[in-house]
Design a protein around this motif. Structure first.
Motif, PDB file in Angstrom:
ATOM      1  N   GLU A 129       8.521  -6.994  -4.011  1.00  0.00           N
ATOM      2  CA  GLU A 129       7.189  -6.948  -4.616  1.00  0.00           C
ATOM      3  C   GLU A 129       7.221  -5.952  -5.775  1.00  0.00           C
ATOM      4  O   GLU A 129       7.746  -4.845  -5.641  1.00  0.00           O
ATOM      5  N   ASN A 130       6.679  -6.368  -6.924  1.00  0.00           N
ATOM      6  CA  ASN A 130       6.746  -5.568  -8.158  1.00  0.00           C
ATOM      7  C   ASN A 130       8.199  -5.277  -8.546  1.00  0.00           C
ATOM      8  O   ASN A 130       8.514  -4.244  -9.141  1.00  0.00           O
ATOM      9  N   GLY A 131       9.065  -6.230  -8.228  1.00  0.00           N
ATOM     10  CA  GLY A 131      10.486  -6.064  -8.473  1.00  0.00           C
ATOM     11  C   GLY A 131      10.850  -5.894  -9.931  1.00  0.00           C
ATOM     12  O   GLY A 131      11.855  -5.259 -10.255  1.00  0.00           O
ATOM     13  N   GLU A 132      10.024  -6.453 -10.817  1.00  0.00           N
ATOM     14  CA  GLU A 132      10.326  -6.316 -12.242  1.00  0.00           C
ATOM     15  C   GLU A 132      10.238  -4.862 -12.701  1.00  0.00           C
ATOM     16  O   GLU A 132      10.795  -4.495 -13.749  1.00  0.00           O
ATOM     17  N   PHE A 133       9.549  -4.035 -11.913  1.00  0.00           N
ATOM     18  CA  PHE A 133       9.492  -2.605 -12.210  1.00  0.00           C
ATOM     19  C   PHE A 133      10.445  -1.819 -11.313  1.00  0.00           C
ATOM     20  O   PHE A 133      11.017  -0.812 -11.731  1.00  0.00           O
ATOM     21  N   MET A 134      10.624  -2.297 -10.084  1.00  0.00           N
ATOM     22  CA  MET A 134      11.517  -1.624  -9.148  1.00  0.00           C
ATOM     23  C   MET A 134      12.961  -1.611  -9.645  1.00  0.00           C
ATOM     24  O   MET A 134      13.729  -0.712  -9.306  1.00  0.00           O
ATOM     25  N   ILE A 135      13.365  -2.622 -10.418  1.00  0.00           N
ATOM     26  CA  ILE A 135      14.751  -2.662 -10.883  1.00  0.00           C
ATOM     27  C   ILE A 135      15.073  -1.503 -11.818  1.00  0.00           C
ATOM     28  O   ILE A 135      16.235  -1.200 -12.069  1.00  0.00           O
ATOM     29  N   LEU A 136      14.041  -0.839 -12.326  1.00  0.00           N
ATOM     30  CA  LEU A 136      14.275   0.324 -13.189  1.00  0.00           C
ATOM     31  C   LEU A 136      14.755   1.524 -12.379  1.00  0.00           C
ATOM     32  O   LEU A 136      15.376   2.440 -12.931  1.00  0.00           O
ATOM     33  N   PHE A 137      14.467   1.530 -11.085  1.00  0.00           N
ATOM     34  CA  PHE A 137      14.746   2.669 -10.208  1.00  0.00           C
ATOM     35  C   PHE A 137      16.204   3.144 -10.283  1.00  0.00           C
ATOM     36  O   PHE A 137      16.471   4.319 -10.579  1.00  0.00           O
ATOM     37  N   PRO A 138      17.195   2.273 -10.022  1.00  0.00           N
ATOM     38  CA  PRO A 138      18.589   2.743 -10.070  1.00  0.00           C
ATOM     39  C   PRO A 138      19.057   3.122 -11.462  1.00  0.00           C
ATOM     40  O   PRO A 138      19.937   3.985 -11.617  1.00  0.00           O
ATOM     41  N   ILE A 191       3.989   7.057 -11.360  1.00  0.00           N
ATOM     42  CA  ILE A 191       3.471   6.005 -12.241  1.00  0.00           C
ATOM     43  C   ILE A 191       3.227   4.725 -11.432  1.00  0.00           C
ATOM     44  O   ILE A 191       2.200   4.063 -11.580  1.00  0.00           O
ATOM     45  N   MET A 192       4.191   4.380 -10.573  1.00  0.00           N
ATOM     46  CA  MET A 192       4.045   3.190  -9.736  1.00  0.00           C
ATOM     47  C   MET A 192       2.887   3.348  -8.765  1.00  0.00           C
ATOM     48  O   MET A 192       2.149   2.407  -8.494  1.00  0.00           O
ATOM     49  N   GLU A 193       2.729   4.550  -8.249  1.00  0.00           N
ATOM     50  CA  GLU A 193       1.657   4.828  -7.294  1.00  0.00           C
ATOM     51  C   GLU A 193       0.286   4.670  -7.945  1.00  0.00           C
ATOM     52  O   GLU A 193      -0.627   4.061  -7.385  1.00  0.00           O
ATOM     53  N   ASN A 195      -0.484   3.043 -10.843  1.00  0.00           N
ATOM     54  CA  ASN A 195      -0.739   1.729 -11.441  1.00  0.00           C
ATOM     55  C   ASN A 195      -0.727   0.576 -10.451  1.00  0.00           C
ATOM     56  O   ASN A 195      -1.342  -0.463 -10.699  1.00  0.00           O
ATOM     57  N   PHE A 196      -0.040   0.741  -9.320  1.00  0.00           N
ATOM     58  CA  PHE A 196       0.073  -0.362  -8.367  1.00  0.00           C
ATOM     59  C   PHE A 196      -0.385   0.010  -6.964  1.00  0.00           C
ATOM     60  O   PHE A 196      -0.129  -0.710  -6.007  1.00  0.00           O
ATOM     61  N   SER A 197      -1.063   1.154  -6.856  1.00  0.00           N
ATOM     62  CA  SER A 197      -1.608   1.610  -5.562  1.00  0.00           C
ATOM     63  C   SER A 197      -0.532   1.653  -4.483  1.00  0.00           C
ATOM     64  O   SER A 197      -0.750   1.248  -3.339  1.00  0.00           O
ATOM     65  N   MET A 198       0.656   2.113  -4.840  1.00  0.00           N
ATOM     66  CA  MET A 198       1.752   2.191  -3.883  1.00  0.00           C
ATOM     67  C   MET A 198       1.723   3.527  -3.146  1.00  0.00           C
ATOM     68  O   MET A 198       1.282   4.535  -3.686  1.00  0.00           O
ATOM     69  N   GLN A 199       2.181   3.494  -1.913  1.00  0.00           N
ATOM     70  CA  GLN A 199       2.277   4.700  -1.119  1.00  0.00           C
ATOM     71  C   GLN A 199       3.723   5.191  -1.169  1.00  0.00           C
ATOM     72  O   GLN A 199       4.637   4.475  -0.781  1.00  0.00           O
ATOM     73  N   VAL A 200       3.898   6.397  -1.632  1.00  0.00           N
ATOM     74  CA  VAL A 200       5.244   6.934  -1.824  1.00  0.00           C
ATOM     75  C   VAL A 200       5.494   8.103  -0.883  1.00  0.00           C
ATOM     76  O   VAL A 200       4.680   9.019  -0.790  1.00  0.00           O
ATOM     77  N   GLU A 201       6.622   8.052  -0.189  1.00  0.00           N
ATOM     78  CA  GLU A 201       7.039   9.164   0.666  1.00  0.00           C
ATOM     79  C   GLU A 201       7.889  10.108  -0.186  1.00  0.00           C
ATOM     80  O   GLU A 201       9.106   9.925  -0.314  1.00  0.00           O
TER      81      GLU A 201
END
Length: 270
Positions: A129-138, A191-193, A195-201
């Motif tokens: 989910e939201n993989g088009e942005f998650m691929i930036l992570f690595p 930024i992801m949190e 803009n996309f209401s993500m919960q980050v640990e």
């Protein structure tokens, strides 16, 4: 410097087009092409594998890996892929005994199966989910580590890290790379949190960022070690001013699979 900047801008524009404007399958195709080129760079281009059959099979296996990663039962396909590649390369050696060496076979397997299998996990990240942005992570982890290490090392570096492999790298630069990586990934997550209401640990993220930064530097040094061993300046010239695929993506070979694990543990940051 001008060539490096222009090359980087062109690469960024192509990346944006492939990831954000074209169908998802185009991303898989792009990864396939990059891995095929990387296999060519590590085997035939630089003379490590002086065998056309090994080189051709290495490129073919590398090109197939990303498509297997996009399948629903990709884990099982990966196992089959590795075994078929292993058997194929040793069969080629068997029928060309006396002409090939174990180093050639191992390099072809490494370039055609191991690296592609690991790097292709980026396709699984793209499918999140939201993989088009998650691929930036690595990539953020790898490239911000490199950036941090460069600037901190330039200004504060005094103690050599691995002088025989990479004379310019310092311990201070390595620590700086870790710090910059952690801060960058926390900023990325924020930024992801927002803009996309993500919960980050964040504690898990910070630990993961530390691990990723260390692995990014190991990856960079590992591929530099190969170049040092075979007296190679650059793996290729696909990116003018930057070198080849392996010159540009060396550290991400290490950060991509671990990023996938971290994102899975964090529920894709959801």
């Amino acid at each position: 410097m001008k060539t490096r900047i222009i090359s980087a801008l062109v690469a960024i524009l192509i990346f944006i087009a492939v990831v954000y404007f074209l169908p998802p399958v185009c991303f898989t195709v792009a990864v396939s092409v990059l891995l095929a080129i990387a296999a060519y760079e590590l085997t035939y281009r630089n003379g490590i594998v002086k065998s056309r059959p090994l080189f051709v099979m290495s490129v073919l296996f590398a090109a197939v890996a990303p498509f297997l990663a996009s399948a629903a039962n990709w884990e099982k396909l990966y196992f089959i892929f590795m075994f078929v590649a292993f058997a194929t390369f040793f069969a080629i050696w068997l029928f060309n005994y006396g002409k090939l060496s174990l180093v050639m076979v191992e390099t072809a397997f490494f370039a055609g199966a191991v690296i592609p299998m690991i790097f292709s996990v980026i396709v699984r990240i793209r499918m999140m989910e939201n993989g088009e942005f998650m691929i930036l992570f690595p990539f953020v982890a790898a490239w911000m580590t490199d950036t941090g290490a460069y600037f901190v090392g330039s200004f504060l570096g005094k103690h050599k890290l691995c002088e025989k492999i990479s004379p310019k790298k310092t311990v201070e630069g390595a620590v700086g790379g870790v710090v910059v990586c952690i801060l960058s990934l926390i900023a990325f997550a924020k930024i992801m949190e927002v803009n996309f209401s993500m919960q980050v640990e964040y504690p898990l993220l910070a630990i993961g960022a530390l691990v990723l930064s260390v692995l990014a530097q190991i990856g960079d040094l590992s591929f530099s070690l190969i170049k040092r061993e075979y007296n190679i300046k650059d793996y290729g010239n696909l990116f003018p001013g930057h070198g080849g695929v392996l010159d540009r993506f060396d550290s991400t070979v290490f950060t991509i699979p671990v990023s996938f694990i971290i994102l899975v543990l964090m529920g894709g940051m959801v």
